[in-house]
Motif scaffolding. Structure first.
Motif, PDB file in Angstrom:
ATOM      1  N   PHE A  97       0.829  -1.205   0.000  1.00 31.54           N
ATOM      2  CA  PHE A  97       0.000   0.000   0.000  1.00 31.54           C
ATOM      3  C   PHE A  97       0.860   1.250   0.000  1.00 31.54           C
ATOM      4  CE2 PHE A  97      -2.861  -3.211   1.849  1.00 31.54           C
ATOM      5  CZ  PHE A  97      -3.924  -3.094   0.971  1.00 31.54           C
ATOM      6  N   PHE A  98       1.991   1.180   0.679  1.00 35.81           N
ATOM      7  CA  PHE A  98       2.881   2.326   0.720  1.00 35.81           C
ATOM      8  C   PHE A  98       3.461   2.601  -0.660  1.00 35.81           C
ATOM      9  CE2 PHE A  98       6.076   5.100   2.582  1.00 35.81           C
ATOM     10  CZ  PHE A  98       5.326   5.677   3.599  1.00 35.81           C
ATOM     11  N   ALA A  99       3.855   1.548  -1.373  1.00 38.62           N
ATOM     12  CA  ALA A  99       4.405   1.717  -2.719  1.00 38.62           C
ATOM     13  C   ALA A  99       3.369   2.342  -3.646  1.00 38.62           C
ATOM     14  CB  ALA A  99       4.865   0.368  -3.268  1.00 38.62           C
ATOM     15  N   ARG A 100       2.142   1.895  -3.571  1.00 36.63           N
ATOM     16  CA  ARG A 100       1.107   2.453  -4.438  1.00 36.63           C
ATOM     17  C   ARG A 100       0.786   3.895  -4.073  1.00 36.63           C
ATOM     18  NH1 ARG A 100      -4.020  -1.143  -5.609  1.00 36.63           N
ATOM     19  NH2 ARG A 100      -4.604  -0.707  -3.445  1.00 36.63           N
ATOM     20  N   ARG A 101       0.687   4.184  -2.769  1.00 40.37           N
ATOM     21  CA  ARG A 101       0.335   5.545  -2.355  1.00 40.37           C
ATOM     22  C   ARG A 101       1.418   6.533  -2.736  1.00 40.37           C
ATOM     23  NH1 ARG A 101      -1.299   5.804   3.564  1.00 40.37           N
ATOM     24  NH2 ARG A 101      -3.119   4.766   2.680  1.00 40.37           N
ATOM     25  N   GLN A 102       2.699   6.146  -2.535  1.00 44.77           N
ATOM     26  CA  GLN A 102       3.767   7.081  -2.895  1.00 44.77           C
ATOM     27  C   GLN A 102       3.817   7.315  -4.404  1.00 44.77           C
ATOM     28  OE1 GLN A 102       7.664   6.582  -1.266  1.00 44.77           O
ATOM     29  NE2 GLN A 102       6.983   7.295   0.730  1.00 44.77           N
ATOM     30  N   ALA A 103       3.481   6.314  -5.198  1.00 46.05           N
ATOM     31  CA  ALA A 103       3.413   6.510  -6.650  1.00 46.05           C
ATOM     32  C   ALA A 103       2.281   7.476  -7.005  1.00 46.05           C
ATOM     33  CB  ALA A 103       3.218   5.168  -7.357  1.00 46.05           C
ATOM     34  N   GLU A 104       1.152   7.335  -6.340  1.00 41.36           N
ATOM     35  CA  GLU A 104       0.019   8.233  -6.586  1.00 41.36           C
ATOM     36  C   GLU A 104       0.352   9.662  -6.178  1.00 41.36           C
ATOM     37  OE1 GLU A 104      -3.010   6.334  -4.334  1.00 41.36           O
ATOM     38  OE2 GLU A 104      -3.532   4.873  -5.900  1.00 41.36           O
ATOM     39  N   GLU A 105       1.135   9.836  -5.122  1.00 43.38           N
ATOM     40  CA  GLU A 105       1.484  11.175  -4.648  1.00 43.38           C
ATOM     41  C   GLU A 105       2.275  11.962  -5.678  1.00 43.38           C
ATOM     42  OE1 GLU A 105       3.519  10.520  -0.996  1.00 43.38           O
ATOM     43  OE2 GLU A 105       1.698  10.169   0.175  1.00 43.38           O
ATOM     44  N   VAL A 106       3.057  11.282  -6.506  1.00 43.70           N
ATOM     45  CA  VAL A 106       3.820  11.975  -7.559  1.00 43.70           C
ATOM     46  C   VAL A 106       3.160  11.804  -8.920  1.00 43.70           C
ATOM     47  CG1 VAL A 106       6.009  11.897  -6.338  1.00 43.70           C
ATOM     48  CG2 VAL A 106       5.381   9.980  -7.805  1.00 43.70           C
ATOM     49  N   ASP A 107       1.902  11.316  -8.916  1.00 44.73           N
ATOM     50  CA  ASP A 107       1.090  11.192 -10.131  1.00 44.73           C
ATOM     51  C   ASP A 107       1.767  10.323 -11.183  1.00 44.73           C
ATOM     52  OD1 ASP A 107      -1.202  11.628 -11.637  1.00 44.73           O
ATOM     53  OD2 ASP A 107      -0.396  13.412 -12.617  1.00 44.73           O
ATOM     54  N   LEU A 108       2.366   9.226 -10.725  1.00 42.85           N
ATOM     55  CA  LEU A 108       3.011   8.273 -11.637  1.00 42.85           C
ATOM     56  C   LEU A 108       2.546   6.869 -11.280  1.00 42.85           C
ATOM     57  CD1 LEU A 108       6.585   9.835 -11.681  1.00 42.85           C
ATOM     58  CD2 LEU A 108       5.039   9.672 -13.632  1.00 42.85           C
ATOM     59  N   PRO A 109       1.378   6.470 -11.780  1.00 42.33           N
ATOM     60  CA  PRO A 109       0.849   5.146 -11.446  1.00 42.33           C
ATOM     61  C   PRO A 109       1.776   4.039 -11.916  1.00 42.33           C
ATOM     62  CG  PRO A 109      -0.366   6.111 -13.277  1.00 42.33           C
ATOM     63  CD  PRO A 109       0.524   7.190 -12.738  1.00 42.33           C
ATOM     64  N   ALA A 110       1.785   2.951 -11.156  1.00 43.39           N
ATOM     65  CA  ALA A 110       2.657   1.827 -11.469  1.00 43.39           C
ATOM     66  C   ALA A 110       1.932   0.527 -11.157  1.00 43.39           C
ATOM     67  CB  ALA A 110       3.955   1.913 -10.661  1.00 43.39           C
ATOM     68  N   THR A 111       2.313  -0.546 -11.846  1.00 43.05           N
ATOM     69  CA  THR A 111       1.824  -1.878 -11.522  1.00 43.05           C
ATOM     70  C   THR A 111       2.700  -2.438 -10.409  1.00 43.05           C
ATOM     71  OG1 THR A 111       1.068  -2.274 -13.792  1.00 43.05           O
ATOM     72  CG2 THR A 111       1.410  -4.204 -12.393  1.00 43.05           C
ATOM     73  N   VAL A 112       2.100  -2.701  -9.250  1.00 41.90           N
ATOM     74  CA  VAL A 112       2.853  -3.168  -8.092  1.00 41.90           C
ATOM     75  C   VAL A 112       2.781  -4.689  -8.039  1.00 41.90           C
ATOM     76  CG1 VAL A 112       3.116  -3.064  -5.586  1.00 41.90           C
ATOM     77  CG2 VAL A 112       2.416  -1.017  -6.865  1.00 41.90           C
ATOM     78  N   VAL A 113       3.949  -5.321  -8.125  1.00 44.75           N
ATOM     79  CA  VAL A 113       4.073  -6.780  -8.131  1.00 44.75           C
ATOM     80  C   VAL A 113       4.574  -7.221  -6.768  1.00 44.75           C
ATOM     81  CG1 VAL A 113       5.151  -8.769  -9.252  1.00 44.75           C
ATOM     82  CG2 VAL A 113       4.609  -6.703 -10.589  1.00 44.75           C
ATOM     83  N   LEU A 114       3.907  -8.203  -6.158  1.00 45.35           N
ATOM     84  CA  LEU A 114       4.230  -8.631  -4.800  1.00 45.35           C
ATOM     85  C   LEU A 114       4.986  -9.953  -4.806  1.00 45.35           C
ATOM     86  CD1 LEU A 114       0.855  -7.804  -3.020  1.00 45.35           C
ATOM     87  CD2 LEU A 114       2.849  -6.338  -3.368  1.00 45.35           C
TER      88      LEU A 114
END
Length: 476
Positions: free
Chosen positions: A69-86
């Motif tokens: 969730f932290f990886a996704r939220r920080q990507a959203e904060e800089v407006d650069l969506p990413a596919t997060v693979v676990l």
């Protein structure tokens, strides 16, 4: 240089730890997600570095369950969506690189992949982009490309590259004669004198070429990862690799598994400034210096001091009459060490893990949740006081406690509070009491962050007294 290259799939490797940067970097919030240099975390800086849509496709981020969730939220904060693979288990960089190659190859056969460590710092983004474009030419021709940097000193903490003949008529693009892992000081001096390059540990390759080399030199890793990708699950927007398949992969680094064996290597001589910020002295080296070569990150004041680093988060930190000292202060821990002994911080952390302060190596006072964060501000034998922040559109789990009651006092925003079958709206300066054993939930249906003070009273405050009845984030 050919400016027109195919779009590149950036892959950010963001699952590491970083105990040498304690007390800022901790198990539950490691260095790549921390603003160690500047206002953004190195993970966010890396995302922005590959944000040029004319050169890069949407990034893949490979991390683990704890940071999703932290990886996704920080990507959203800089407006650069990413596919997060676990990754369901730690299997070192070879399995992560294999997953990157297989996933990118599914997007486009033979796609270009740029694999980057999410905890590195690059100071010259234009020069970095030039290096990537140059490396893309060699990658298209079937090379696995590594980025080398001209050493500024004989560092024993970096690997070295012996560059061979130039390729494509460009002196900054060469074959690779040899890789040398972290040498002793005498050898490091000789490597610098011979013109070896520092190995940055970042790679550019065609996905099909990396898959071929994994098949040649690490077939067990490739087989396990291909099965893990084939049987993956989509969970709340995350791509979760299949656990049993992934765990079958041997633990190995990409350097030992492929890079030291392949004959398909090339190196780009980068002209950008770079650091892997592996320890506090590396932070000092790249930080802006003030008078007397002092560097300050956060709230620090130095008097009659020289060559010091003060890194302070949320607390005024002062130093008088010191030389070449590192002082790092967080809200619950302080580190003081000579700059030439910062490598020993890792051993310090190991000793803390074995003692009464193990929790200080795992988490900060502020704990991040999928819905926001909670920060403990005071506690005693039968009470605990915390500050909660719930992001817009999020809510905590429907839960109950058997050993504590709670009081919530709203200080900002509007809260939707459910206790058993009753739901109420609370605004600033209003409060509510949740008795022991009652099911309850807190939600922020508004447009601004919800902030509140939580006062818990009772006999026990452990995490195992949180009985989740329903959770949007599928936590146990």
């Amino acid at each position: 240089m050919n400016e027109q290259v195919r779009k590149i799939t950036p892959v950010l490797l963001a699952g590491g730890a970083g105990s040498r940067l304690w007390p800022v970097s901790r198990d539950q919030l490691p260095k790549q997600f921390q603003p160690l240099v500047g206002e953004l975390s190195t993970y966010q800086q890396t995302l922005k570095r590959v944000g040029d849509k004319s050169l890069y496709d949407e990034p893949l981020v490979i991390t683990n369950e704890d940071f999703r969730f932290f990886a996704r939220r920080q990507a959203e904060e800089v407006d650069l969506p990413a596919t997060v693979v676990l990754e369901p288990a730690r299997r070192d960089s070879a399995a992560a690189m294999a997953a990157a190659a297989v996933l990118a190859d599914r997007r486009e056969k033979g796609s270009l992949v740029l694999a980057l460590a999410a905890d590195h710092v690059v100071m010259d983004e234009d020069l970095f982009a030039d290096a990537v474009r140059l490396g893309a030419e060699a990658a298209e021709q079937g090379n696995i490309v590594v980025f080398g940097l001209t050493p500024t000193e004989p560092r024993t903490s970096y690997g070295y590259i012996n560059a061979g003949e130039s390729l494509n008529g460009n002196p900054d693009l060469c074959s690779v004669e040899a890789f040398v892992e972290k040498p002793d000081e005498e050898r490091a001096v000789s490597y610098v004198e011979k013109g070896y390059l520092w190995n940055s540990g970042n790679f550019l390759f065609r996905s099909d070429i990396m898959i071929e080399e994994l098949q040649n030199y690490a077939p067990d890793i490739l087989k396990a990862v291909e099965a893990a990708v084939e049987n993956h699950e989509s969970d709340l927007g995350f791509l979760r690799l299949h656990k049993e398949s992934f765990e079958a992969s041997p633990k190995n680094s990409i350097d030992y598994a492929v890079i030291e064996n392949t004959k398909r290597m090339a190196v780009v001589r980068g002209h950008f400034r770079w650091s892997d910020i592996g320890s506090w002295d590396a932070i000092w080296e790249i930080a802006d210096k003030h008078n007397d070569r002092n560097a300050i990150e956060g709230q620090g004041v130095l008097l009659d001091s020289e060559g010091c680093l003060v890194h302070s988060n949320g607390i005024l930190t002062t130093v008088v009459g010191a030389k070449d000292l590192v002082v790092v202060a967080t809200k619950d821990a302080v580190l003081v060490t000579p700059k030439d002994r910062v490598q020993e911080v890792k051993g310090l952390v190991e000793s803390l893990k074995d003692g009464d302060h193990s929790l200080k190596t795992e988490r900060h006072k502020r704990a991040y949740r999928p819905w926001g964060h909670i920060e403990q501000t005071d506690s005693g034998p039968r009470y605990r006081v915390s500050h909660l922040k719930v992001e817009p559109g999020h809510r905590i789990s429907l839960q109950q406690h058997y050993h504590r009651s709670e009081h919530w006092i709203i200080v900002r925003g509007t809260a939707t509070v459910t206790i058993e079958d009753e739901t109420r709206l609370l605004t600033e300066n209003e409060s509510i009491y949740i008795p022991i054993g009652k099911s309850h939930r807190l939600a922020n249906d508004g447009q601004i962050p919800l902030e509140l003070i939580e006062i818990q009273t009772g006999s026990y405050f452990g995490e195992d007294d949180i009985i989740r009845l329903h959770d949007d984030y599928k936590r146990e």
